[in-house]
Enzyme design. Structure first.
Site, mmCIF file in Angstrom:
data_model
loop_
_atom_site.group_PDB
_atom_site.id
_atom_site.type_symbol
_atom_site.label_atom_id
_atom_site.label_comp_id
_atom_site.label_asym_id
_atom_site.label_seq_id
_atom_site.Cartn_x
_atom_site.Cartn_y
_atom_site.Cartn_z
ATOM 1 N N GLU A 133 0.835 -1.210 0.000
ATOM 2 C CA GLU A 133 0.000 0.000 0.000
ATOM 3 C C GLU A 133 0.871 1.262 0.000
ATOM 4 O OE1 GLU A 133 -3.011 -0.037 -0.796
ATOM 5 O OE2 GLU A 133 -3.436 -2.155 -0.470
ATOM 6 N N CYS B 39 10.151 -6.253 -7.429
ATOM 7 C CA CYS B 39 10.835 -6.856 -8.574
ATOM 8 C C CYS B 39 11.750 -5.791 -9.192
ATOM 9 C CB CYS B 39 9.820 -7.378 -9.601
ATOM 10 S SG CYS B 39 8.998 -6.060 -10.503
#
Lengths: 447, 193
Positions: free
Chosen positions: B135, B169
């Site tokens: 978030e 990532c």
């Protein structure tokens, strides 16, 4: 950029906002409309991939809006949003062309799965269309023609930059022949004996583009039944043409930048680095400066691509080439259709010279193709040209270019019964451009 | 006069959230984003966001309230509640955030699913750390990522939360660094590493 464009139509502000926020965080470009009427206005300006349409709204109902939207754009996926009490109406809507329906409030999982499914379906359709267009272009549109100064300069430039191995960025409006210029650069280069591999970046959603470019190892994902080489590998020794580069996602921009820097990549699911030697030519009809300012295009990638750059001139700026191009297309289509048509009448040529050709050479090509089919005699007459209505074939001197364009657009709209998608296709322009022109020229259904 | 630039991520518990859990989340946030952090309750309760019809709490007004009450040194806020959150169009959410904005929130309510003694469970704490970073990632302009192991991957099921890693990532890391660079250009710096 490159996110799926979604329009939410709901008269409850709180529903619009909560759904818009959720979809934005999911990476989509989200627009909202508070009524069916506002939705119809919005679709005139923007082409949406998906419309989430509430059934019960003040004023125009969702069902009515569905009907109008589908008339304009049969390809857009419309998902009806409904409460428990209106399921039967939602089912009715599906008979009217809605893709699916969702019950309020939705389970986030259900919404996510549905959006993914629509994106995949649309990608498949776009790919099929792209392959058909590519085939058409290959057989019909294989040479760059022009005697104008603007085109002579382009030819000189192509001859100069062909033998270098620099990355090239080709700019220009749709239909101006950016792909042909890329092919010509390849032909003039020492790589001309190698492959010329085209990737239409706008035709694929992100994950499909990734597997197209990089290829994949067997088992990399559920459908990867066998190892497949990507287009980067296939371009080894030749030229990689990245068309519609302005459409690629942020993630792909990161990947492309890395590839342009080290020329090494991995197949999806692969662990072996693959080195490929290819020249990159990219093209776009977008204003990349604006895209950089809005954060939609990486500046570092732009500078990596923009080593040499030039703009293909629009046809309206090289009208002296129209006769040459028109004759070229006439010969080709007459041969293809086996019709004995060998001339374009002076009146028809005058009309063509007066017209603005917003869809550029591709629009001219389509106009001649259609005229060849329609023509009865050995000559193309003005009435054979789909772009000019009988009553508008007044002496050319009395009309401005803008007037000719306005009348032509109105004529095509009338012919297609105001089907915007079909009209845009015939005109060789996109739907948003057509809507802008309708608005600018104040063309109305009754006109 | 010296200009005061906000550079702190505030973890704001609302209601009863155990200290150990808060500290674990704080550490996760510091590791993920590299900015100074602090645990400061900014609002007492979320009664104002209660929807009696749904018996749930609407997360969007809570974000607005958190953003309004943020002190001057606050760069981003993460609210933590133990009640069930929703946004009107969806049945429930694990959390919500202002994309590229200041405030984000997570709920412990559904993250306890399938865990008998959540407060002793590393799995539960791990879920909270992941959702917190996810978030907050949105407030740094990151969108959902399709890389299943990336912390920005949107998890449809709680099992997917367990499967994803606690890391960004490669792509999201680059985009996060771009955003941090933009903040640095404004004089807002993370902690030296």
């Amino acid at each position: 950029m490159s996110g799926t464009k979604i329009l939410i139509v709901d008269d409850e502000l709180i529903m619009r906002e909560s759904l818009a926020g959720w979809l934005e965080r999911d990476g989509h470009d989200v627009f909202t409309a508070a009524s069916g009427e506002e939705a119809l206005e919005k679709i005139k300006e923007t082409h949406f991939d998906i419309i989430l349409l509430d059934i019960r709204m003040e004023g125009m109902s969702g069902i009515e809006a569905l009907k109008h939207i589908k008339e304009d754009d049969p390809e857009v996926a419309i998902v009806m949003i409904t409460a428990y009490g209106s399921i039967s109406t939602a089912i009715e809507a599906m008979k009217g062309g809605a893709y699916d329906y969702l019950l309020k409030p939705f389970d986030p999982e259900e919404l996510g799965i549905l959006i993914e499914k629509i994106i995949k379906d649309q990608a498949r359709q776009r790919e099929n269309l792209f392959l058909r267009e590519q085939y058409k272009d290959r057989i019909r549109f294989e040479s760059l023609l022009g005697q104008s100064k603007a085109m002579q300069e382009i030819f000189d430039l192509i001859e100069d930059i062909g033998p270098t191995d620099s990355t090239v960025l080709i700019l220009g409006e749709t239909g101006t022949g950016k792909g042909l210029a890329a092919k010509a650069i390849h032909t003039y280069s020492p790589r001309s004996q190698g492959p010329f591999v085209v990737v239409n970046c706008g035709a694929f959603p992100e994950n499909l583009l990734e597997s197209e470019l990089f290829g994949y190892q067997k088992g990399a994902f559920t459908d990867a039944k066998k190892t497949k080489k990507g287009r980067l590998e296939l371009a080894h020794g030749g030229t990689l043409f990245l068309d519609e580069i302005g459409e690629i996602s942020m993630r792909m921009q990161i990947d492309l930048l890395r590839i342009l820097e080290d020329r090494v990549f991995y197949r999806l699911g692969g662990t072996q680095p693959i080195e490929a030697d290819f020249r990159v030519i990219a093209a776009t009809n977008k204003n990349l400066d604006d895209a950089i300012k809005s954060g939609a295009f990486r500046e570092d990638l732009y500078y990596r691509l923009n080593v040499i750059s030039f703009t293909m001139p629009p046809l309206r700026q090289r009208k002296e080439d129209i006769p040459l191009l028109a004759e070229h297309f006439l010969r080709r289509f007459a041969q293809e259709t086996n019709k004995h048509i060998d001339q374009i009448s002076r009146e028809a040529m005058d009309e063509m010279m007066l017209y603005d050709w917003p869809g550029n050479v591709r629009e001219l090509q389509n106009a001649i193709e259609r005229a060849v089919v329609i023509a009865k005699g050995r000559k193309i007459m003005p009435e054979d040209l789909p772009i000019f209505r009988q009553e508008h074939r007044t002496p050319p001197k009395s009309k401005s270019l803008k007037e000719v364009e306005k009348h032509h657009i109105a004529e095509i709209l009338r012919e297609t019964n105001w089907n915007i998608s079909r009209s845009a296709k015939i005109l060789g322009i996109d739907r948003a451009t057509l809507y802008n022109k309708i608005k600018r020229y104040q063309i109305e259904k009754s006109s | 006069m010296r200009q005061f630039l906000p550079n702190t991520i505030i973890i704001s518990p609302i209601g009863e959230i155990e200290d150990d859990i808060l500290k674990a989340i704080e550490k996760g946030v510091k590791d993920a984003f590299g900015y100074p952090t602090e645990i400061t309750p900014l609002i007492e309760n979320v009664d104002f966001a209660y929807d009696a019809h749904r018996d749930q709490y609407h997360s969007t007004p809570i974000l607005e309230r958190l953003s309004d009450t943020a002190p001057a040194h606050c760069l981003k806020i993460l609210g933590i509640v133990d009640v069930d959150l929703f946004i009107p169009i969806l049945t429930h959410v694990y959390g919500e955030a202002q994309l590229g904005g200041k405030a984000s929130i997570i709920s412990t309510y559904r993250l306890k699913k399938g865990i008998l003694e959540p407060f002793r469970s590393e799995k539960y704490v791990c879920r909270l750390r992941k959702e917190a970073a996810h978030e907050l990632g949105h407030t740094f302009n990151l969108k959902h990522c399709r890389e299943q192991s990336c912390i920005m991957h949107y998890c449809r099921r709680i099992e997917d939360v367990d499967h994803k890693s606690e890391r960004f990532c490669r792509y999201c890391k680059i985009l996060l660094n771009d955003e941090i660079k933009r903040l640095r250009a404004k004089g807002i710096k993370p902690l030296p590493t």
